[in-house]
Design a protein around this motif. Structure first.
Motif, PDB file in Angstrom:
ATOM      1  N   LEU A 102       0.839  -1.197   0.000  1.00 58.25           N
ATOM      2  CA  LEU A 102       0.000   0.000   0.000  1.00 58.25           C
ATOM      3  C   LEU A 102       0.875   1.248   0.000  1.00 58.25           C
ATOM      4  CD1 LEU A 102      -2.417  -1.052   2.903  1.00 58.25           C
ATOM      5  CD2 LEU A 102      -2.696  -1.538   0.450  1.00 58.25           C
ATOM      6  N   ILE A 103       0.429   2.263  -0.723  1.00 63.68           N
ATOM      7  CA  ILE A 103       1.057   3.589  -0.667  1.00 63.68           C
ATOM      8  C   ILE A 103      -0.031   4.573  -0.280  1.00 63.68           C
ATOM      9  CG2 ILE A 103       2.234   5.415  -1.925  1.00 63.68           C
ATOM     10  CD1 ILE A 103       3.369   3.304  -3.798  1.00 63.68           C
ATOM     11  N   GLY A 104       0.104   5.203   0.874  1.00 65.52           N
ATOM     12  CA  GLY A 104      -0.901   6.144   1.353  1.00 65.52           C
ATOM     13  C   GLY A 104      -0.326   7.527   1.538  1.00 65.52           C
ATOM     14  N   HIS A 105      -1.036   8.536   1.037  1.00 67.22           N
ATOM     15  CA  HIS A 105      -0.604   9.924   1.180  1.00 67.22           C
ATOM     16  C   HIS A 105      -1.505  10.653   2.167  1.00 67.22           C
ATOM     17  CE1 HIS A 105      -0.266  14.216  -0.636  1.00 67.22           C
ATOM     18  NE2 HIS A 105       0.671  14.031   0.269  1.00 67.22           N
ATOM     19  N   SER A 106      -0.907  11.343   3.153  1.00 58.76           N
ATOM     20  CA  SER A 106      -1.653  12.154   4.102  1.00 58.76           C
ATOM     21  C   SER A 106      -2.651  11.283   4.870  1.00 58.76           C
ATOM     22  CB  SER A 106      -2.323  13.321   3.384  1.00 58.76           C
ATOM     23  OG  SER A 106      -2.715  14.327   4.277  1.00 58.76           O
ATOM     24  N   GLY A 138      -4.286   8.998   3.673  1.00 58.39           N
ATOM     25  CA  GLY A 138      -3.963   7.662   3.194  1.00 58.39           C
ATOM     26  C   GLY A 138      -2.881   7.012   4.026  1.00 58.39           C
ATOM     27  N   GLY A 139      -2.019   7.850   4.640  1.00 59.29           N
ATOM     28  CA  GLY A 139      -1.000   7.353   5.556  1.00 59.29           C
ATOM     29  C   GLY A 139      -1.556   6.967   6.908  1.00 59.29           C
ATOM     30  N   ILE A 140      -2.790   7.341   7.197  1.00 64.00           N
ATOM     31  CA  ILE A 140      -3.515   6.834   8.364  1.00 64.00           C
ATOM     32  C   ILE A 140      -4.194   5.516   8.007  1.00 64.00           C
ATOM     33  CG2 ILE A 140      -5.475   7.247   9.917  1.00 64.00           C
ATOM     34  CD1 ILE A 140      -4.925  10.223   9.706  1.00 64.00           C
ATOM     35  N   ILE A 141      -4.784   5.471   6.815  1.00 61.25           N
ATOM     36  CA  ILE A 141      -5.566   4.314   6.405  1.00 61.25           C
ATOM     37  C   ILE A 141      -4.683   3.098   6.140  1.00 61.25           C
ATOM     38  CG2 ILE A 141      -7.100   3.447   4.592  1.00 61.25           C
ATOM     39  CD1 ILE A 141      -8.154   6.344   4.327  1.00 61.25           C
ATOM     40  N   ALA A 142      -3.525   3.296   5.531  1.00 63.14           N
ATOM     41  CA  ALA A 142      -2.659   2.157   5.192  1.00 63.14           C
ATOM     42  C   ALA A 142      -2.298   1.320   6.420  1.00 63.14           C
ATOM     43  CB  ALA A 142      -1.404   2.645   4.470  1.00 63.14           C
ATOM     44  N   PRO A 143      -1.882   1.909   7.548  1.00 61.97           N
ATOM     45  CA  PRO A 143      -1.608   1.095   8.727  1.00 61.97           C
ATOM     46  C   PRO A 143      -2.851   0.377   9.270  1.00 61.97           C
ATOM     47  CG  PRO A 143      -0.506   3.207   8.914  1.00 61.97           C
ATOM     48  CD  PRO A 143      -1.432   3.300   7.740  1.00 61.97           C
ATOM     49  N   ILE A 144      -4.022   0.998   9.157  1.00 57.79           N
ATOM     50  CA  ILE A 144      -5.253   0.323   9.593  1.00 57.79           C
ATOM     51  C   ILE A 144      -5.432  -0.969   8.808  1.00 57.79           C
ATOM     52  CG2 ILE A 144      -7.772   0.475   9.659  1.00 57.79           C
ATOM     53  CD1 ILE A 144      -7.510   3.476  10.119  1.00 57.79           C
ATOM     54  N   ILE A 162       4.092  -1.287   3.470  1.00 57.07           N
ATOM     55  CA  ILE A 162       3.359  -0.027   3.313  1.00 57.07           C
ATOM     56  C   ILE A 162       4.347   1.126   3.147  1.00 57.07           C
ATOM     57  CG2 ILE A 162       1.311  -0.793   4.554  1.00 57.07           C
ATOM     58  CD1 ILE A 162       2.232   0.778   6.987  1.00 57.07           C
ATOM     59  N   VAL A 163       3.946   2.084   2.324  1.00 55.37           N
ATOM     60  CA  VAL A 163       4.689   3.326   2.133  1.00 55.37           C
ATOM     61  C   VAL A 163       3.798   4.466   2.606  1.00 55.37           C
ATOM     62  CG1 VAL A 163       5.813   4.863   0.488  1.00 55.37           C
ATOM     63  CG2 VAL A 163       5.941   2.380   0.159  1.00 55.37           C
ATOM     64  N   LEU A 164       4.290   5.284   3.526  1.00 56.52           N
ATOM     65  CA  LEU A 164       3.522   6.391   4.090  1.00 56.52           C
ATOM     66  C   LEU A 164       4.106   7.699   3.576  1.00 56.52           C
ATOM     67  CD1 LEU A 164       3.343   5.092   7.784  1.00 56.52           C
ATOM     68  CD2 LEU A 164       1.840   4.536   5.860  1.00 56.52           C
ATOM     69  N   MET A 165       3.359   8.384   2.736  1.00 54.84           N
ATOM     70  CA  MET A 165       3.757   9.699   2.232  1.00 54.84           C
ATOM     71  C   MET A 165       3.103  10.757   3.116  1.00 54.84           C
ATOM     72  SD  MET A 165       3.059   9.040  -1.849  1.00 54.84           S
ATOM     73  CE  MET A 165       3.044  10.827  -2.153  1.00 54.84           C
ATOM     74  N   ALA A 166       3.894  11.410   3.970  1.00 55.67           N
ATOM     75  CA  ALA A 166       3.352  12.418   4.883  1.00 55.67           C
ATOM     76  C   ALA A 166       2.240  11.828   5.737  1.00 55.67           C
ATOM     77  CB  ALA A 166       2.846  13.644   4.119  1.00 55.67           C
ATOM     78  N   LEU A 214       7.916   8.618   4.394  1.00 56.12           N
ATOM     79  CA  LEU A 214       8.486   9.740   3.667  1.00 56.12           C
ATOM     80  C   LEU A 214       7.892  11.042   4.195  1.00 56.12           C
ATOM     81  CD1 LEU A 214       8.114   8.216   0.081  1.00 56.12           C
ATOM     82  CD2 LEU A 214      10.093   8.075   1.605  1.00 56.12           C
ATOM     83  N   PHE A 215       8.760  11.996   4.512  1.00 51.72           N
ATOM     84  CA  PHE A 215       8.323  13.292   5.025  1.00 51.72           C
ATOM     85  C   PHE A 215       8.937  14.420   4.202  1.00 51.72           C
ATOM     86  CE2 PHE A 215       8.000  10.631   8.867  1.00 51.72           C
ATOM     87  CZ  PHE A 215       6.717  10.961   9.303  1.00 51.72           C
ATOM     88  N   GLY A 216       8.224  15.547   4.155  1.00 48.94           N
ATOM     89  CA  GLY A 216       8.755  16.761   3.551  1.00 48.94           C
ATOM     90  C   GLY A 216       9.238  17.708   4.639  1.00 48.94           C
ATOM     91  N   GLU A 217      10.426  18.235   4.477  1.00 46.63           N
ATOM     92  CA  GLU A 217      11.001  19.145   5.474  1.00 46.63           C
ATOM     93  C   GLU A 217      10.110  20.359   5.696  1.00 46.63           C
ATOM     94  OE1 GLU A 217      15.237  21.546   6.119  1.00 46.63           O
ATOM     95  OE2 GLU A 217      14.420  21.271   4.097  1.00 46.63           O
ATOM     96  N   LEU A 218       9.452  20.855   4.642  1.00 44.69           N
ATOM     97  CA  LEU A 218       8.633  22.066   4.737  1.00 44.69           C
ATOM     98  C   LEU A 218       7.133  21.775   4.700  1.00 44.69           C
ATOM     99  CD1 LEU A 218      10.644  24.524   2.426  1.00 44.69           C
ATOM    100  CD2 LEU A 218      10.779  24.227   4.905  1.00 44.69           C
ATOM    101  N   ASP A 219       6.761  20.554   5.040  1.00 40.28           N
ATOM    102  CA  ASP A 219       5.341  20.189   5.073  1.00 40.28           C
ATOM    103  C   ASP A 219       4.682  20.887   6.266  1.00 40.28           C
ATOM    104  OD1 ASP A 219       2.846  18.995   5.174  1.00 40.28           O
ATOM    105  OD2 ASP A 219       3.597  16.957   4.915  1.00 40.28           O
TER     106      ASP A 219
END
Length: 475
Positions: free
Chosen positions: A249-253, A255-261, A272-276, A395-400
């Motif tokens: 799974l790749i979840g963004h924002s 989606g990064g909550i849902i993927a671990p669920i 799983i890949v967590l984007m932000a 994965l995190f963005g420094e300026l997120d």
């Protein structure tokens, strides 16, 4: 992370569709990105004009309101003047502009107030495959069900013998299409293209109520949306060209909550890949997000304090179920006070103050009352992360500023450690914002005009990590 807040007063109920004679094609066909400037705020928009037979049709995206592909009505073009409208329950939004080369500027009116809008012809995203280029993979339209909900998507398959490893893409909050499109940037399409070229099948699908999917995303909690992901995984598992042991799974924002669920519920998930992705409660996210964005936009300490106090009152009402009338009154008072403090020239632009206040109030109350918000507020992703045993790439963005790094990285790391997961990789991309684009401040106000290309190394980092997992059998 989209907080579901209305930034302007544009409603999204669609009432009509407009067309324009073919002679306007040369000037207008294509995508235009820009903003509506109203009362000191910029509301990002994308307008796409398309040739349909002998006519031109158009649609508008308003990403900050979770609106995608709304048809525009009453298109008129009398070179160089262009006119189009967005019919809505709270009053038709009217755009009157002037085309000058690759830009359009003009006036915007709706529900008793006026502003301006500007559009600039969009350049194709450098990271997207060229339209003329033959794709070295197979693209298939698919659909699947989660009980009564029908979900429509696109499956891209490597042009080679399977069975292939695969990933399911999970969008962030709000109503998103399968490409997670924002201001012409299509991150999920770009990721799918890159991964599939490297031998990984990708399934991406429209959120509930978007495109070919039914239902309403605003009426579903993150846990309920996890059921959609499980249904997507089931679709892949049933195919002979997909390896059921190598589905991630790749979840963004959100989606990064849902993927671990999903990963905690199902033994069928390989990685799983967590984007932000977040690792703290919605309350903490909203407080940190609100402060970070306001600071980046130059807000005073008094403005920051007023927002914190109003947020805390909202949280208390949502939790207790009591005090909604008083909250509505306080929100109305705050909106009115904000209106009263506007400069004279901005205040003069509002011809119907009651309509303006009512529109802003209804937008905020709709978000507060939603099942999504009630769940998000107190849900703690760290508890679920402790149950995730498969490999994780975070994965995190420094300026997120929407999922701030300083608030989420350490809680995520500690939660996975508490669960005994030692297959964890964390990568922070310098100067990256919430979309993993190169940013100056990270403020969402920068989104409309940013170069639509991921920060250097982003796609390679994700692809190499997934390939290493599926090749080594770590999953």
């Amino acid at each position: 992370m989209n907080t579901h807040q209305m930034v302007g007063a544009i409603a999204v109920t669609v009432l009509g569709l407009g067309t324009m004679p073919l002679r306007a094609q040369h000037e207008l066909v294509g995508q235009w990105d820009g903003v509506i400037a109203i009362l000191g705020n910029d509301l990002g928009i994308t307008v796409v004009f398309e040739a349909t037979g002998a006519q031109i049709t158009a649609q508008i995206d308003i990403p900050q309101q979770g609106a995608q592909g709304l048809p525009l009505a009453n298109l008129r073009f009398d070179d160089p003047n262009v006119h189009f409208e967005l019919p809505a329950a709270q009053g038709t939004a009217v755009f009157d502009g002037r085309v000058q080369g690759d830009s359009v500027t003009g006036d915007f009116t709706q529900a008793g107030y006026t502003g301006t809008f500007s559009l600039h012809r969009a350049e194709p995203a450098a990271a997207e495959p060229a339209a003329q280029e033959a794709q070295p993979y197979v693209e298939e339209e698919v659909s699947f069900r989660n009980d009564a909900i029908l979900l429509a998507g696109t499956l891209t398959l490597p042009d080679a013998d399977g069975p292939h490893p695969a990933v399911v893409m999970i969008t962030g909050s709000g109503a998103q299409n399968r490409d997670e499109e924002l201001f012409g940037f299509k991150p999920f399409r770009i990721i799918a293209d890159h991964l599939t070229r490297h031998g990984i099948a990708v399934l991406r699908y429209d959120d509930r109520g978007v495109g070919g999917s039914t239902g309403s995303v605003s009426q579903a909690t993150s846990e309920e949306l996890a059921g959609d992901v499980l249904a997507a995984v089931g679709l892949l598992e049933a195919r002979s060209d997909i390896d059921p042991r190598r589905i991630g799974l790749i979840g963004h924002s959100e989606g990064g909550i849902i993927a671990p669920i999903v990963a905690a519920q199902s033994s069928d998930i390989a990685f799983i890949v967590l984007m932000a992705g977040t690792a703290v409660t919605g309350e903490r996210i909203l407080l940190a997000q609100g402060e970070a964005i306001l600071r980046a936009n130059g807000a005073t300490e008094a403005r920051l304090q007023a927002q914190r106090e109003m947020q805390q009152q909202i949280f208390a009402v949502v939790r207790s179920g009591a005090g909604m009338e008083q909250l509505a009154a306080n929100l109305r008072e705050q909106i009115q006070a904000s209106l009263d403090s506007l400069p004279v020239e901005q205040r003069a632009a509002i011809t119907d103050e009651d309509a303006f206040v009512n529109s802003r109030l209804e937008g905020q109350l709709s978000m507060i009352r939603s099942p999504w918000f009630r769940f998000f507020l107190d849900y703690d992703p760290a508890v679920t992360l402790e149950q995730v045993t498969v490999p994780v790439l975070a994965l995190f963005g420094e300026l997120d500023l929407q999922v701030p790094l300083v608030v989420n990285r350490e809680p995520l790391t500690r939660a996975l450690e508490r669960g005994g997961n030692d297959a964890v990789t964390i990568r922070v991309f310098p100067r990256a914002n919430h979309l993993f684009l190169t940013a100056e401040t990270g403020s969402p106000n920068e989104y409309p005009t940013m170069e639509k290309e991921f920060v250097p190394g982003f796609l390679e980092e994700m692809t190499d990590w997934i390939l290493a997992r599926v090749a080594k059998g770590d999953s």
